[in-house]
Design a protein around this motif. Structure first.
Motif, PDB file in Angstrom:
ATOM      1  N   LEU A 168       0.824  -1.203   0.000  1.00  0.00           N
ATOM      2  CA  LEU A 168       0.000   0.000   0.000  1.00  0.00           C
ATOM      3  C   LEU A 168       0.859   1.254   0.000  1.00  0.00           C
ATOM      4  N   ASP A 169       0.384   2.288  -0.688  1.00  0.00           N
ATOM      5  CA  ASP A 169       0.922   3.631  -0.521  1.00  0.00           C
ATOM      6  C   ASP A 169       0.170   4.280   0.636  1.00  0.00           C
ATOM      7  N   VAL A 170       0.894   4.924   1.525  1.00  0.00           N
ATOM      8  CA  VAL A 170       0.251   5.627   2.639  1.00  0.00           C
ATOM      9  C   VAL A 170       0.756   7.060   2.689  1.00  0.00           C
ATOM     10  N   GLU A 171      -0.070   7.948   3.178  1.00  0.00           N
ATOM     11  CA  GLU A 171       0.254   9.373   3.161  1.00  0.00           C
ATOM     12  C   GLU A 171       1.294   9.739   4.208  1.00  0.00           C
ATOM     13  N   GLN A 172       1.212   9.104   5.386  1.00  0.00           N
ATOM     14  CA  GLN A 172       2.102   9.450   6.487  1.00  0.00           C
ATOM     15  C   GLN A 172       3.293   8.498   6.549  1.00  0.00           C
ATOM     16  N   PRO A 173       4.504   8.979   6.810  1.00  0.00           N
ATOM     17  CA  PRO A 173       5.668   8.089   6.966  1.00  0.00           C
ATOM     18  C   PRO A 173       5.430   7.090   8.090  1.00  0.00           C
ATOM     19  N   THR A 188       8.917   4.458  -1.775  1.00  0.00           N
ATOM     20  CA  THR A 188       8.970   4.415  -3.233  1.00  0.00           C
ATOM     21  C   THR A 188       8.921   5.847  -3.769  1.00  0.00           C
ATOM     22  N   ALA A 189       8.932   5.981  -5.073  1.00  0.00           N
ATOM     23  CA  ALA A 189       8.824   7.306  -5.681  1.00  0.00           C
ATOM     24  C   ALA A 189       7.494   7.965  -5.339  1.00  0.00           C
ATOM     25  N   ASP A 190       6.507   7.155  -4.957  1.00  0.00           N
ATOM     26  CA  ASP A 190       5.193   7.691  -4.606  1.00  0.00           C
ATOM     27  C   ASP A 190       5.096   8.057  -3.126  1.00  0.00           C
ATOM     28  N   GLY A 191       6.162   7.809  -2.356  1.00  0.00           N
ATOM     29  CA  GLY A 191       6.132   8.143  -0.936  1.00  0.00           C
ATOM     30  C   GLY A 191       6.257   6.922  -0.053  1.00  0.00           C
ATOM     31  N   ALA A 192       5.643   7.002   1.124  1.00  0.00           N
ATOM     32  CA  ALA A 192       5.742   5.924   2.105  1.00  0.00           C
ATOM     33  C   ALA A 192       4.978   4.695   1.637  1.00  0.00           C
ATOM     34  N   GLN A 193       5.476   3.527   2.006  1.00  0.00           N
ATOM     35  CA  GLN A 193       4.876   2.254   1.608  1.00  0.00           C
ATOM     36  C   GLN A 193       4.822   1.320   2.815  1.00  0.00           C
ATOM     37  N   ALA A 234     -12.591  -0.633  -2.801  1.00  0.00           N
ATOM     38  CA  ALA A 234     -13.277  -1.231  -1.665  1.00  0.00           C
ATOM     39  C   ALA A 234     -12.301  -1.558  -0.542  1.00  0.00           C
ATOM     40  N   LEU A 235     -11.133  -2.102  -0.891  1.00  0.00           N
ATOM     41  CA  LEU A 235     -10.141  -2.450   0.126  1.00  0.00           C
ATOM     42  C   LEU A 235      -9.615  -1.201   0.809  1.00  0.00           C
ATOM     43  N   ALA A 236      -9.319  -0.162   0.043  1.00  0.00           N
ATOM     44  CA  ALA A 236      -8.821   1.077   0.636  1.00  0.00           C
ATOM     45  C   ALA A 236      -9.837   1.667   1.607  1.00  0.00           C
ATOM     46  N   ALA A 237     -11.112   1.595   1.235  1.00  0.00           N
ATOM     47  CA  ALA A 237     -12.157   2.131   2.111  1.00  0.00           C
ATOM     48  C   ALA A 237     -12.235   1.344   3.418  1.00  0.00           C
ATOM     49  N   ARG A 238     -12.143   0.019   3.344  1.00  0.00           N
ATOM     50  CA  ARG A 238     -12.187  -0.800   4.556  1.00  0.00           C
ATOM     51  C   ARG A 238     -10.971  -0.554   5.435  1.00  0.00           C
ATOM     52  N   LEU A 239      -9.818  -0.406   4.793  1.00  0.00           N
ATOM     53  CA  LEU A 239      -8.599  -0.116   5.548  1.00  0.00           C
ATOM     54  C   LEU A 239      -8.697   1.233   6.245  1.00  0.00           C
ATOM     55  N   GLN A 240      -9.226   2.213   5.553  1.00  0.00           N
ATOM     56  CA  GLN A 240      -9.349   3.547   6.129  1.00  0.00           C
ATOM     57  C   GLN A 240     -10.272   3.532   7.345  1.00  0.00           C
ATOM     58  N   THR A 241     -11.309   2.686   7.287  1.00  0.00           N
ATOM     59  CA  THR A 241     -12.231   2.580   8.417  1.00  0.00           C
ATOM     60  C   THR A 241     -11.516   2.092   9.663  1.00  0.00           C
ATOM     61  N   ARG A 275      -3.670   3.987  -0.497  1.00  0.00           N
ATOM     62  CA  ARG A 275      -3.919   3.594  -1.890  1.00  0.00           C
ATOM     63  C   ARG A 275      -3.260   2.246  -2.137  1.00  0.00           C
ATOM     64  N   VAL A 276      -4.016   1.330  -2.729  1.00  0.00           N
ATOM     65  CA  VAL A 276      -3.485   0.005  -3.058  1.00  0.00           C
ATOM     66  C   VAL A 276      -2.526   0.136  -4.237  1.00  0.00           C
ATOM     67  N   ARG A 277      -1.307  -0.424  -4.119  1.00  0.00           N
ATOM     68  CA  ARG A 277      -0.317  -0.256  -5.181  1.00  0.00           C
ATOM     69  C   ARG A 277       0.100  -1.561  -5.848  1.00  0.00           C
TER      70      ARG A 277
END
Length: 423
Positions: free
Chosen positions: A217-222, A245-250, A276-283, A293-295
């Motif tokens: 997964l890509d995540v916003e926070q380190p 990664t180049a997209d940030g934290a993983q 759907a997976l990202a939404a469940r994870l965010q919950t 974000r699923v990568r």
């Protein structure tokens, strides 16, 4: 059939991580050893594309791999260090009613705070709680090492085992009709282990009726080297630190989910599945890691607990998944397999000079040495899974209270860290 001359050495059946590590450990000690099993190509590491199979390598396993001479061969930029863990329980909807004259829990009780345990490497005086390593990179360096030591590798599959005279070598037949003779056959051929079945060693266990879902997964926070774990109504969710990664934290996700729910996710088209997976994870995670974000591609595997009993007999020994399967919630499957490799090599190396490597007494020493760790890890992982699966409010309150208590007791936390740092 083509027969290979009798050998005084060992034959490792299975060429995954456990088999390669076992062969390398024996070869390092001067024990004649060979490998039997496929040698599928390993794709080259490609930039920000990571193997979906990752392992949390414990300090004991890291030290063992260093002793074998392979740890420093791993590309450091593709390894992530786990410096701390944050384990959180799910909040039950209500707290228990403790007085006879109190209203029912559904009407009057207040919500219970989720339990939480935080563990750090410094609490155990360790450089790290674990290192997250890609499965393919670990296999790559193990292959390089056995090649350097000249370990013979027959790239065929095991078919049959001929026991014959107890004083004579075993005869292992391959799918190409070749017969390999050996003093000790080591089963490192997975949970279904054809060698274990051919030797007549039994395996007992049960299914969890759950599926392990893995994806990066890509995540916003380190992640800051923190491994996160939640015991949720949907199962145990873990997010492990990964290299950026180049997209940030993983991070790497491992979610043991009830099979019906997992299959529903796996059946969705890729874009809908990722959403759907990202939404469940965010919950579950809330704002802990920020936007998710699923990568990668979502993979699923059935979850089971199994153990071979016994794991040795005269001229036969089992290591890794062939000997035991546990729930992945503690991330200890690889570490147990490496512990088996180290333990078996030690028992064989330290045997009396007059005993052969397949002597039952020698192999029983290996089994006895491994028994406490295997029993403790199975009891811990299976017990935790079953404790956190029921959604009974009273049990939920007990769980969360217990976690909060443990988090306030440094000696217990140090004991937990010490246990997890071993094989």
């Amino acid at each position: 059939m083509n027969a290979i001359p009798s050998s005084s050495g060992a034959l490792v059946v299975g060429t995954g991580t456990a088999g390669l590590a076992t062969a390398l450990a024996l070869a390092r000690q001067g024990i004649p050893v060979s490998l039997l099993g496929p040698r599928a190509p390993i794709p080259a590491a490609a930039g920000d594309t990571y193997d979906p199979r990752v392992y949390a390598v414990s300090p004991a396993s890291q030290a063992f791999l260093a002793k074998l001479g392979v740890w420093d061969l791993l590309p450091p930029e593709r390894i992530a260090r786990i410096e701390s863990m944050d384990v959180m329980g799910a909040a039950p909807s209500t707290a228990p009613v403790l007085t006879d004259d109190a209203p029912s829990s559904s009407a009057a009780s207040t919500s219970s705070t989720p339990g939480r345990i935080q563990l750090s490497a410094w609490q155990g005086n360790l450089p790290a709680l674990a290192w997250v390593v890609e499965g393919r990179e670990l296999e790559r360096v193990l292959r390089q090492a056995v090649g350097v030591l000249g370990v013979a590798w027959t790239q065929e599959r095991f078919v049959a085992l001929g026991m014959g005279d107890p004083s004579a070598p075993l005869e292992v037949t391959t799918d190409a009709g070749r017969i390999l003779r050996t003093e000790l056959a080591i089963g490192a051929d997975g949970a279904e282990s054809p060698l274990r079945k051919a030797a007549g060693l039994s395996s007992h266990g049960s299914d969890y009726e759950a599926t392990g879902l893995v994806v990066h997964l890509d995540v916003e926070q380190p992640h800051q080297g923190v491994a996160l774990q939640w015991f949720t109504p949907d199962g145990v969710l873990a997010l492990l630190p990964m290299p950026d990664t180049a997209d940030g934290a993983q991070v790497s996700m491992v979610w043991s989910m009830e099979t019906t729910q997992a299959n529903a996710l796996l059946a969705l088209p890729a874009a809908e599945q990722a959403s759907a997976l990202a939404a469940r994870l965010q919950t579950v995670a809330g704002d802990r890691v920020g936007r998710i974000r699923v990568r990668g591609t979502l993979h699923g595997f059935p979850l089971r607990v199994r153990s071979a009993n016994p794991m040795v007999m005269a001229r036969v020994a089992l290591v890794g998944d062939a000997a035991h399967l546990i729930h992945p919630l503690a991330g200890q499957g690889l570490n147990l397999g490496l512990g088996d490799a180290a333990g078996l090599a030690a028992a064989i190396t330290e045997r009396e000079h007059f005993r052969r490597i397949g002597d039952l007494r020698v192999l029983r020493r290996y089994a006895r040495a491994r028994a406490p760790a295997l029993l403790a890890m199975r009891a811990a992982t299976d017990g935790l899974y079953r404790l956190f699966t029921p959604q009974d409010p009273l049990l939920g309150w007990v769980r969360n209270t217990g976690m909060a208590l443990v988090d306030r007791l440094p000696p217990i936390k140090r004991a937990l860290i010490a246990g997890a740092s071993k094989f």
